[in-house]
Design a protein around this motif. Sequence first.
Motif, PDB file in Angstrom:
ATOM      1  N   PRO A  14       0.833  -1.200   0.000  1.00 58.68           N
ATOM      2  CA  PRO A  14       0.000   0.000   0.000  1.00 58.68           C
ATOM      3  C   PRO A  14       0.870   1.254   0.000  1.00 58.68           C
ATOM      4  O   PRO A  14       1.801   1.364   0.808  1.00 58.68           O
ATOM      5  CB  PRO A  14      -0.773  -0.118   1.317  1.00 58.68           C
ATOM      6  N   ALA A  15       0.576   2.191  -0.890  1.00 64.58           N
ATOM      7  CA  ALA A  15       1.342   3.440  -0.931  1.00 64.58           C
ATOM      8  C   ALA A  15       0.503   4.488  -1.654  1.00 64.58           C
ATOM      9  O   ALA A  15      -0.380   4.137  -2.432  1.00 64.58           O
ATOM     10  CB  ALA A  15       2.666   3.234  -1.665  1.00 64.58           C
ATOM     11  N   VAL A  16       0.790   5.751  -1.367  1.00 67.97           N
ATOM     12  CA  VAL A  16       0.081   6.830  -2.070  1.00 67.97           C
ATOM     13  C   VAL A  16       1.095   7.666  -2.842  1.00 67.97           C
ATOM     14  O   VAL A  16       2.149   8.035  -2.319  1.00 67.97           O
ATOM     15  CB  VAL A  16      -0.734   7.698  -1.088  1.00 67.97           C
ATOM     16  N   ILE A  17       0.742   7.921  -4.100  1.00 67.52           N
ATOM     17  CA  ILE A  17       1.606   8.682  -5.004  1.00 67.52           C
ATOM     18  C   ILE A  17       0.790   9.855  -5.519  1.00 67.52           C
ATOM     19  O   ILE A  17      -0.379   9.691  -5.876  1.00 67.52           O
ATOM     20  CB  ILE A  17       2.055   7.811  -6.205  1.00 67.52           C
ATOM     21  N   VAL A  18       1.387  11.033  -5.532  1.00 72.88           N
ATOM     22  CA  VAL A  18       0.684  12.195  -6.078  1.00 72.88           C
ATOM     23  C   VAL A  18       1.404  12.634  -7.344  1.00 72.88           C
ATOM     24  O   VAL A  18       2.626  12.774  -7.359  1.00 72.88           O
ATOM     25  CB  VAL A  18       0.653  13.351  -5.053  1.00 72.88           C
ATOM     26  N   ASN A  19       0.630  12.826  -8.417  1.00 71.70           N
ATOM     27  CA  ASN A  19       1.184  13.371  -9.659  1.00 71.70           C
ATOM     28  C   ASN A  19       0.490  14.691  -9.955  1.00 71.70           C
ATOM     29  O   ASN A  19      -0.683  14.713 -10.320  1.00 71.70           O
ATOM     30  CB  ASN A  19       0.959  12.378 -10.814  1.00 71.70           C
ATOM     31  N   ILE A  20       1.214  15.803  -9.726  1.00 71.43           N
ATOM     32  CA  ILE A  20       0.697  17.112 -10.131  1.00 71.43           C
ATOM     33  C   ILE A  20       1.189  17.315 -11.566  1.00 71.43           C
ATOM     34  O   ILE A  20       2.302  17.783 -11.806  1.00 71.43           O
ATOM     35  CB  ILE A  20       1.177  18.217  -9.166  1.00 71.43           C
ATOM     36  N   VAL A  21       0.330  16.917 -12.487  1.00 66.21           N
ATOM     37  CA  VAL A  21       0.729  16.730 -13.889  1.00 66.21           C
ATOM     38  C   VAL A  21       1.130  18.047 -14.554  1.00 66.21           C
ATOM     39  O   VAL A  21       0.488  19.077 -14.351  1.00 66.21           O
ATOM     40  CB  VAL A  21      -0.435  16.087 -14.677  1.00 66.21           C
ATOM     41  N   ARG A  22       2.213  18.017 -15.311  1.00 64.66           N
ATOM     42  CA  ARG A  22       2.615  19.129 -16.159  1.00 64.66           C
ATOM     43  C   ARG A  22       2.614  18.657 -17.600  1.00 64.66           C
ATOM     44  O   ARG A  22       2.382  17.481 -17.883  1.00 64.66           O
ATOM     45  CB  ARG A  22       3.969  19.679 -15.748  1.00 64.66           C
ATOM     46  N   SER A  23       2.881  19.574 -18.510  1.00 62.29           N
ATOM     47  CA  SER A  23       2.742  19.237 -19.920  1.00 62.29           C
ATOM     48  C   SER A  23       4.008  18.599 -20.465  1.00 62.29           C
ATOM     49  O   SER A  23       5.114  18.980 -20.110  1.00 62.29           O
ATOM     50  CB  SER A  23       2.378  20.484 -20.709  1.00 62.29           C
ATOM     51  N   GLY A  35       6.699  21.342 -20.240  1.00 62.04           N
ATOM     52  CA  GLY A  35       6.559  22.624 -19.558  1.00 62.04           C
ATOM     53  C   GLY A  35       5.937  22.391 -18.206  1.00 62.04           C
ATOM     54  O   GLY A  35       5.548  21.279 -17.886  1.00 62.04           O
ATOM     55  N   ILE A  36       5.831  23.466 -17.421  1.00 61.87           N
ATOM     56  CA  ILE A  36       5.352  23.277 -16.049  1.00 61.87           C
ATOM     57  C   ILE A  36       3.873  23.588 -15.903  1.00 61.87           C
ATOM     58  O   ILE A  36       3.318  23.497 -14.816  1.00 61.87           O
ATOM     59  CB  ILE A  36       6.171  24.131 -15.047  1.00 61.87           C
ATOM     60  N   LEU A  37       3.220  23.973 -17.011  1.00 58.99           N
ATOM     61  CA  LEU A  37       1.812  24.384 -16.914  1.00 58.99           C
ATOM     62  C   LEU A  37       0.882  23.170 -16.978  1.00 58.99           C
ATOM     63  O   LEU A  37       1.285  22.082 -17.382  1.00 58.99           O
ATOM     64  CB  LEU A  37       1.515  25.410 -18.009  1.00 58.99           C
ATOM     65  N   PRO A  38      -0.387  23.366 -16.577  1.00 60.35           N
ATOM     66  CA  PRO A  38      -1.304  22.232 -16.396  1.00 60.35           C
ATOM     67  C   PRO A  38      -1.537  21.418 -17.670  1.00 60.35           C
ATOM     68  O   PRO A  38      -1.596  21.975 -18.769  1.00 60.35           O
ATOM     69  CB  PRO A  38      -2.612  22.895 -15.960  1.00 60.35           C
ATOM     70  N   ALA A  39      -1.677  20.117 -17.478  1.00 59.18           N
ATOM     71  CA  ALA A  39      -1.979  19.221 -18.586  1.00 59.18           C
ATOM     72  C   ALA A  39      -2.599  17.956 -18.025  1.00 59.18           C
ATOM     73  O   ALA A  39      -2.598  17.738 -16.807  1.00 59.18           O
ATOM     74  CB  ALA A  39      -0.708  18.891 -19.363  1.00 59.18           C
ATOM     75  N   GLY A  85      -3.560  15.417 -10.119  1.00 56.55           N
ATOM     76  CA  GLY A  85      -4.049  16.783 -10.289  1.00 56.55           C
ATOM     77  C   GLY A  85      -3.235  17.473 -11.359  1.00 56.55           C
ATOM     78  O   GLY A  85      -2.591  16.820 -12.179  1.00 56.55           O
ATOM     79  N   ASP A  86      -3.248  18.796 -11.344  1.00 59.81           N
ATOM     80  CA  ASP A  86      -2.359  19.535 -12.236  1.00 59.81           C
ATOM     81  C   ASP A  86      -1.961  20.815 -11.529  1.00 59.81           C
ATOM     82  O   ASP A  86      -2.388  21.068 -10.397  1.00 59.81           O
ATOM     83  CB  ASP A  86      -3.022  19.802 -13.593  1.00 59.81           C
ATOM     84  N   GLY A  87      -1.151  21.615 -12.195  1.00 63.02           N
ATOM     85  CA  GLY A  87      -0.639  22.838 -11.574  1.00 63.02           C
ATOM     86  C   GLY A  87      -1.744  23.781 -11.111  1.00 63.02           C
ATOM     87  O   GLY A  87      -1.588  24.488 -10.109  1.00 63.02           O
ATOM     88  N   THR A  88      -2.862  23.797 -11.822  1.00 64.36           N
ATOM     89  CA  THR A  88      -3.963  24.683 -11.430  1.00 64.36           C
ATOM     90  C   THR A  88      -4.473  24.275 -10.055  1.00 64.36           C
ATOM     91  O   THR A  88      -4.581  25.100  -9.143  1.00 64.36           O
ATOM     92  CB  THR A  88      -5.127  24.582 -12.441  1.00 64.36           C
ATOM     93  N   GLY A  94       0.040  22.931 -21.952  1.00 66.00           N
ATOM     94  CA  GLY A  94      -0.163  23.868 -20.848  1.00 66.00           C
ATOM     95  C   GLY A  94      -1.259  24.869 -21.149  1.00 66.00           C
ATOM     96  O   GLY A  94      -1.542  25.752 -20.347  1.00 66.00           O
ATOM     97  N   MET A  95      -1.891  24.758 -22.327  1.00 65.34           N
ATOM     98  CA  MET A  95      -3.021  25.617 -22.680  1.00 65.34           C
ATOM     99  C   MET A  95      -4.289  25.029 -22.063  1.00 65.34           C
ATOM    100  O   MET A  95      -4.537  23.835 -22.163  1.00 65.34           O
ATOM    101  CB  MET A  95      -3.158  25.708 -24.202  1.00 65.34           C
ATOM    102  N   ILE A  96      -5.071  25.932 -21.439  1.00 68.34           N
ATOM    103  CA  ILE A  96      -6.300  25.492 -20.766  1.00 68.34           C
ATOM    104  C   ILE A  96      -7.486  25.837 -21.666  1.00 68.34           C
ATOM    105  O   ILE A  96      -7.581  26.968 -22.137  1.00 68.34           O
ATOM    106  CB  ILE A  96      -6.433  26.188 -19.396  1.00 68.34           C
TER     107      ILE A  96
END
Lengths: 354, 248
Positions: free
Chosen positions: A99-108, A114-118, A169-172, A334-336
């Motif tokens: 059992p483990a929890v991993i978080v991915n704050i997704v970038r493009s 890039g570092i913006l949301p994707a 999630g993502d950067g937003t 990274g375009m929303i």
Amino acid sequence: MGEKMLMKGNEAIAEAAIRAGCRFYFGYPITPQSEISHYMARKMPEVNGTFIQAESEVAAINMVYGAASAGARVLTTSSSPGISLKQEGLSYIAGAELPAVIVNIVRSGPGLGGILPAQGDYFQAVKGGGHGDYKMVVLAPASVQEAYELTVEAFNIADRYRIASMIMGDGTLGQMMEVVEFRDEEDNKVYEKPWAATGTKLLRDHNVITSIYIDPVTLEKHNLNLQAKYKKISENETRVEVYNCDDADIIVAAYGTVARIVKNVIKTAEKEGIKVGLIRPVSLWPFPEKAFQKYADVPKAFLTVEMSAGQMVEDVRLSLNGRNEVHFYGRMGGMIPAQSEILDKIREILREAK
Amino acid sequence: MAIVMKRPHALRDVPTTFCPGCTHGIIHRMIAECLDELDIEGKTIGISPVGCTYGNYEFFNCDMVQAAHGRAPAVATGVKRVNPDNVVFAYQGDGDLAAIGMAEIVHAATRGENITVIFANNTVYGMTSGQMAPTTILGQVTQTTPFGRKPEFHGFPIRVCELLSTLDGATFVERVSTHNIKNIINAKKAIKKAFKVQLAKKGFSIVEVLSTCPTNWGLNPSESLKRIEEELLPVFPLGNFKGKDLEV
């Protein structure tokens, strides 16, 4: 009423982990999830926890493997390129049923991208980015409050089934601030882990945590057991929000940040007399296929909106299995997607559907 | 009648998977004897590597965790941080530790993780049928250096103990060998001291054990022992590199 606090999504995830009883965090710096590491570095000492800045994402996920083997609730967080590096460990965690929890704050992406949301990591997360036949539970919050709640739940699911749970999630989501209400009765359930490597004390046979089974008959049996577990998780842990779908002209499928934009589109469209429904998968795996099947014949068409070239849309099509048209609109890099773009696409689809 | 020799309790009554003349078996026995003598089997967790010893979780009676290739020090870190009063050791070979796992071993050492690493160096990848290892010596013929290891193509062997002993976080660093009884006795002493360093919470300890691989060296068992003495000792000198005078 629980205590309320104005927090970033990243901070809410970190706070949720601590409140869920996680005392071990292993990470490696990467944008846009840094606030989680910073929060953990400050807070872990206050709760007698452990924070290690590992030498790499590979080391971090293997520290997670070790801490999970010893029976602890453990977290690692990263963003897309770092999550790619963790895939080896995730496959081993699946094989060893930890059992483990991993978080991915997704970038493009791809690459350093890039570092913006994707949302371009959907395939990697739900189809298994590492080797072998395995699954992870993947939860996609759409608000800071939900990021908090799903993180707590991710730990419970992980312990209940001995599986890795991912918060995607993502950067937003990670960077925006919203009010979070903590629950009074924290879901800090304690699961017995008689399988963990904690020392035999010479009182029992040794516990072995492993993912290697050289004998093919044994390994196939192990795989069949894993598949049976995944089936059970599909039956019990599917999460979805269905909104405004009962007599919708069109149903939009979207998750995370994009689903919030779609909710605004629904209000605007209503003024034009267009009834837009939303099916928001909260668990990306297990995918809420039954929700799609239930509403398959209601709208004139389905539209999937993603910040990708079209990834979740494949699961929407598989769920509907040809029972209705499935269109796609996506932005990348990274375009929303703007509300107006989505509404234009809806008008276009409904024009052609008439 | 008195029993003068028996299987250590920490060693399970199962056949090992090693080739005849391979000294992995001796190293396993020495570890097990230390667990018995220090009475720590019940609180020890071993980390199995990838390589010929991947399956040593079947050999030890203590709890065992099998790790991915090279990641044993990171896995050991996770296990140890959860239960600092447990004794945690990782068993690694030269490909595992000094090639794919170089980052993990260096950083576990520099963090001063309170774990013990037993590093079997036989200068070759055994499990995958005899390829060049980071410790393969110059001139050594392997499946991937069929004309001998040449510095202009393959670079030079890595001396792990010398490298790790430059790190402030490493407390006990020693290289020993298995090529004769005298050296096996010394090896056992070093392994026992490494565990004692951990028990005293003094930090990172590693014992490099020069080991044979008759199968992939193309030598018989006694020639293999001789090869350690004649060819490996000049490249990998035995001795303590750190923590010699540490009282534990």
